[in-house]
Design an enzyme around this catalytic site. Sequence first.
Site, mmCIF file in Angstrom:
data_model
loop_
_atom_site.group_PDB
_atom_site.id
_atom_site.type_symbol
_atom_site.label_atom_id
_atom_site.label_comp_id
_atom_site.label_asym_id
_atom_site.label_seq_id
_atom_site.Cartn_x
_atom_site.Cartn_y
_atom_site.Cartn_z
ATOM 1 N N GLY A 1 0.819 -1.213 0.000
ATOM 2 C CA GLY A 1 0.000 0.000 0.000
ATOM 3 C C GLY A 1 0.853 1.264 0.000
ATOM 4 O O GLY A 1 2.078 1.216 -0.178
ATOM 5 N N ASN B 1 -6.255 -3.161 -1.737
ATOM 6 C CA ASN B 1 -6.108 -1.730 -2.056
ATOM 7 C C ASN B 1 -4.676 -1.407 -2.490
ATOM 8 O O ASN B 1 -4.095 -0.418 -2.065
ATOM 9 C CB ASN B 1 -6.507 -0.867 -0.851
ATOM 10 N N LYS C 1 -9.222 2.056 5.626
ATOM 11 C CA LYS C 1 -8.906 3.376 6.195
ATOM 12 C C LYS C 1 -9.863 4.494 5.819
ATOM 13 O O LYS C 1 -9.547 5.663 6.042
ATOM 14 C CB LYS C 1 -7.482 3.764 5.784
ATOM 15 N N SER D 1 -3.259 6.454 14.086
ATOM 16 C CA SER D 1 -3.646 7.687 13.390
ATOM 17 C C SER D 1 -3.971 8.775 14.402
ATOM 18 O O SER D 1 -4.471 8.493 15.503
ATOM 19 C CB SER D 1 -4.889 7.385 12.554
ATOM 20 N N ALA D 2 -3.761 10.006 13.989
ATOM 21 C CA ALA D 2 -4.161 11.148 14.811
ATOM 22 C C ALA D 2 -5.668 11.185 15.002
ATOM 23 O O ALA D 2 -6.171 11.912 15.856
ATOM 24 C CB ALA D 2 -3.689 12.441 14.161
ATOM 25 N N TYR E 1 -13.968 4.043 12.026
ATOM 26 C CA TYR E 1 -12.552 3.863 11.690
ATOM 27 C C TYR E 1 -11.687 4.234 12.899
ATOM 28 O O TYR E 1 -10.786 3.495 13.292
ATOM 29 C CB TYR E 1 -12.192 4.725 10.473
ATOM 30 N N LYS F 1 -8.971 1.983 15.268
ATOM 31 C CA LYS F 1 -7.564 2.341 15.547
ATOM 32 C C LYS F 1 -7.291 2.320 17.050
ATOM 33 O O LYS F 1 -6.269 1.824 17.511
ATOM 34 C CB LYS F 1 -7.242 3.730 14.980
ATOM 35 N N ASN G 1 -10.879 11.170 -1.296
ATOM 36 C CA ASN G 1 -11.454 11.811 -0.105
ATOM 37 C C ASN G 1 -10.519 12.877 0.426
ATOM 38 O O ASN G 1 -10.945 13.858 1.013
ATOM 39 C CB ASN G 1 -11.623 10.782 1.029
ATOM 40 N N ASN G 2 -9.238 12.635 0.244
ATOM 41 C CA ASN G 2 -8.242 13.471 0.910
ATOM 42 C C ASN G 2 -7.803 14.634 0.037
ATOM 43 O O ASN G 2 -7.876 14.574 -1.195
ATOM 44 C CB ASN G 2 -7.031 12.626 1.326
ATOM 45 N N ARG H 1 -17.509 19.747 5.756
ATOM 46 C CA ARG H 1 -17.722 18.307 5.592
ATOM 47 C C ARG H 1 -18.061 17.724 6.961
ATOM 48 O O ARG H 1 -17.369 18.034 7.953
ATOM 49 C CB ARG H 1 -16.431 17.691 5.026
HETATM 50 P P1 NAD Z 1 -3.313 1.575 1.884
HETATM 51 O O1 NAD Z 1 -4.733 1.187 1.694
HETATM 52 O O2 NAD Z 1 -2.578 2.168 0.742
HETATM 53 O O3 NAD Z 1 -2.484 0.325 2.421
HETATM 54 C C1 NAD Z 1 -3.056 -0.705 3.170
HETATM 55 C C2 NAD Z 1 -2.619 -2.029 2.558
HETATM 56 O O4 NAD Z 1 -3.190 -3.100 3.321
HETATM 57 C C3 NAD Z 1 -3.084 -2.218 1.110
HETATM 58 O O5 NAD Z 1 -1.985 -2.610 0.329
HETATM 59 C C4 NAD Z 1 -4.134 -3.312 1.203
HETATM 60 O O6 NAD Z 1 -4.167 -4.114 0.028
HETATM 61 C C5 NAD Z 1 -3.666 -4.083 2.421
HETATM 62 N N1 NAD Z 1 -4.730 -4.805 3.126
HETATM 63 C C6 NAD Z 1 -5.958 -4.336 3.493
HETATM 64 N N2 NAD Z 1 -6.646 -5.309 4.121
HETATM 65 C C7 NAD Z 1 -5.838 -6.397 4.164
HETATM 66 C C8 NAD Z 1 -5.999 -7.698 4.695
HETATM 67 N N3 NAD Z 1 -7.147 -8.094 5.274
HETATM 68 N N4 NAD Z 1 -4.978 -8.570 4.591
HETATM 69 C C9 NAD Z 1 -3.820 -8.195 3.974
HETATM 70 N N5 NAD Z 1 -3.618 -6.983 3.451
HETATM 71 C C10 NAD Z 1 -4.627 -6.092 3.538
HETATM 72 O O7 NAD Z 1 -3.283 2.558 3.143
HETATM 73 P P2 NAD Z 1 -2.100 3.479 3.691
HETATM 74 O O8 NAD Z 1 -2.481 4.887 3.460
HETATM 75 O O9 NAD Z 1 -0.794 2.980 3.242
HETATM 76 O O10 NAD Z 1 -2.280 3.208 5.241
HETATM 77 C C11 NAD Z 1 -1.522 2.237 5.916
HETATM 78 C C12 NAD Z 1 -1.949 2.220 7.357
HETATM 79 O O11 NAD Z 1 -1.795 3.518 7.917
HETATM 80 C C13 NAD Z 1 -3.410 1.841 7.585
HETATM 81 O O12 NAD Z 1 -3.481 1.055 8.760
HETATM 82 C C14 NAD Z 1 -4.088 3.171 7.796
HETATM 83 O O13 NAD Z 1 -5.248 3.040 8.582
HETATM 84 C C15 NAD Z 1 -3.004 3.938 8.528
HETATM 85 N N6 NAD Z 1 -3.125 5.392 8.388
HETATM 86 C C16 NAD Z 1 -3.185 5.954 7.146
HETATM 87 C C17 NAD Z 1 -3.334 7.340 7.038
HETATM 88 C C18 NAD Z 1 -3.425 7.989 5.674
HETATM 89 O O14 NAD Z 1 -3.892 9.135 5.605
HETATM 90 N N7 NAD Z 1 -2.991 7.371 4.604
HETATM 91 C C19 NAD Z 1 -3.396 8.149 8.181
HETATM 92 C C20 NAD Z 1 -3.298 7.535 9.423
HETATM 93 C C21 NAD Z 1 -3.152 6.149 9.510
HETATM 94 N N1 UFG Z 2 -10.614 19.105 2.231
HETATM 95 C C1 UFG Z 2 -11.221 19.964 1.341
HETATM 96 N N2 UFG Z 2 -11.579 19.466 0.128
HETATM 97 C C2 UFG Z 2 -11.382 18.168 -0.241
HETATM 98 C C3 UFG Z 2 -10.759 17.299 0.702
HETATM 99 C C4 UFG Z 2 -10.395 17.793 1.926
HETATM 100 O O1 UFG Z 2 -11.422 21.142 1.618
HETATM 101 O O2 UFG Z 2 -11.762 17.784 -1.355
HETATM 102 C C5 UFG Z 2 -10.180 19.636 3.542
HETATM 103 C C6 UFG Z 2 -10.839 18.978 4.734
HETATM 104 O O3 UFG Z 2 -12.074 19.600 5.027
HETATM 105 C C7 UFG Z 2 -9.776 19.173 5.816
HETATM 106 C C8 UFG Z 2 -8.453 19.113 5.034
HETATM 107 O O4 UFG Z 2 -8.800 19.372 3.682
HETATM 108 O O5 UFG Z 2 -9.896 20.457 6.375
HETATM 109 C C9 UFG Z 2 -7.768 17.759 5.111
HETATM 110 O O6 UFG Z 2 -8.688 16.742 4.735
HETATM 111 P P1 UFG Z 2 -8.225 15.245 4.436
HETATM 112 O O7 UFG Z 2 -9.442 14.490 4.030
HETATM 113 O O8 UFG Z 2 -7.064 15.256 3.515
HETATM 114 O O9 UFG Z 2 -7.679 14.737 5.845
HETATM 115 P P2 UFG Z 2 -8.436 14.585 7.239
HETATM 116 O O10 UFG Z 2 -7.619 15.320 8.235
HETATM 117 O O11 UFG Z 2 -9.849 14.931 7.157
HETATM 118 O O12 UFG Z 2 -8.409 13.015 7.446
HETATM 119 C C10 UFG Z 2 -7.180 12.300 7.494
HETATM 120 C C11 UFG Z 2 -7.427 10.867 7.059
HETATM 121 C C12 UFG Z 2 -8.327 10.176 8.029
HETATM 122 C C13 UFG Z 2 -7.784 10.272 9.401
HETATM 123 C C14 UFG Z 2 -7.545 11.717 9.754
HETATM 124 C C15 UFG Z 2 -6.853 11.853 11.069
HETATM 125 O O13 UFG Z 2 -8.024 10.844 5.800
HETATM 126 O O14 UFG Z 2 -8.388 8.807 7.681
HETATM 127 O O15 UFG Z 2 -6.698 12.318 8.782
HETATM 128 O O16 UFG Z 2 -5.649 11.175 11.044
HETATM 129 F F1 UFG Z 2 -8.666 9.757 10.274
#
Ligand code: NAD
Ligand code: UFG
Length: 337
Positions: free
Chosen positions: A10, A35, A84, A124-125, A148, A152, A197-198, A291
């Site tokens: 991932g 994913n 996630k 995660s935060a 979610y 965590k 989403n992000n 949002r």
């Molecule tokens: P990602 O989806 O890119 O990576 C997750 C990986 O896990 C993927 O490769 C997916 O195929 C694999 N996976 C999912 N379910 C599985 C299962 N049942 N068995 C084996 N593999 C499985 O996500 P990421 O952004 O790299 O996030 C990694 C970790 O960090 C996650 O635990 C996520 O919750 C956490 N995290 C991510 C963010 C973020 O914004 N990206 C923020 C805070 C925490």
């Molecule tokens: N935002 C926009 N437009 C968009 C997307 C986001 O204005 O199209 C804004 C949001 O309202 C927020 C900021 O950009 O103010 C950041 O949003 P993100 O969705 O990028 O990130 P979040 O902080 O909302 O969420 C992320 C992860 C969640 C996690 C959280 C706390 O996506 O999974 O951080 O760690 F839970």
Amino acid sequence: MRIILTGGAGYIGSHTAAVLVERGHEVIILDNFVNAERDVPARLKSLTGREITIIEADIRSTEAVTAALQAHRVDAVIHFAALKAVGESEADPLLYYDINIIGTIRLLQSMQAAGIGRIVFSSSATVYGQPDSSPILENAPTRVENIYGRTKLVMEDLIRDLARVGKLKAAANLRYFNPVGAHPSALIGETPRGVPNNLMPYVTQVATGERPYLNVFGKDYPTRDGTGERDYIHVMDLAVAHAMALEHICGNDVSVTVNLGTGHGTTVLELVKAFETVTGKTIPVSIAPRRAGDVASYYADPALAQRLFGWKATLNLEDMCRDSWRWQAKRAGINDV
Ligand code: NAD
Ligand code: UFG
């Protein structure tokens, strides 16, 4: 060390794999590719020059995971595998409990069966929910605001409990703030499914022309310019933090819970402006309602990670914008970067 990365194909896992290999560790990726793109292992190979063993398995398959841990005689696990998406977790809670919580329990059982007692976990935060104030310290109250986030917090607690009673020798719960960016080679990066989403992936898709404009969710927050404020952290800094945390907990057999952020807040409009400056692209914006579930502002106090294992973010917002853009532009076939 020899390390298994669950979810290592991932976004964050693949960058961490690259950094670990660079630091001389041996990496094995265990992923079910739910994913992740199938060619991530090949791209990692061209990046690192090393063949990385891939085990295609679900973390809930105790037999397959135990066998993999035993066969490769691994020293530690970094546990990224999870679902996630906040919205999806509210729509399908049982799916999230199953993959994230039961999946983690199964993984911990497999580790116990294989005699492996060291783990680094992707938290995660989001566990802080709406914080009372920023910068956020690790001892700030935790609050669950969605399913979610609940998963965590439960996963963190499971790991802390096992460490407390001596069933784990060493553990790190790493609380990421907002990971963005990509490897500077643009060989690996984030590939969101469908509409992102992000914020950063959305901005990069506006820049490629895939989306017409960015919806800014709320301009009436109590922040400098009224838009949401976050602590964006470059995924390469995050990857290095995993390696340093792992080396720290395994070297000292300790358990820690730490924030991984830069300590600086950036608003949505500040990020858009930095992106435009770095890339020369114009990002049209449209002010949209807030949002649901969004927090106005939060950023980390990252001092504990520095005190414990000497980690500090080194890359700034411009680096994050440049590398995010390089990755997305390459995927879109744009050659001006
Ligand atoms: P990602 O989806 O890119 O990576 C997750 C990986 O896990 C993927 O490769 C997916 O195929 C694999 N996976 C999912 N379910 C599985 C299962 N049942 N068995 C084996 N593999 C499985 O996500 P990421 O952004 O790299 O996030 C990694 C970790 O960090 C996650 O635990 C996520 O919750 C956490 N995290 C991510 C963010 C973020 O914004 N990206 C923020 C805070 C925490
Ligand atoms: N935002 C926009 N437009 C968009 C997307 C986001 O204005 O199209 C804004 C949001 O309202 C927020 C900021 O950009 O103010 C950041 O949003 P993100 O969705 O990028 O990130 P979040 O902080 O909302 O969420 C992320 C992860 C969640 C996690 C959280 C706390 O996506 O999974 O951080 O760690 F839970």
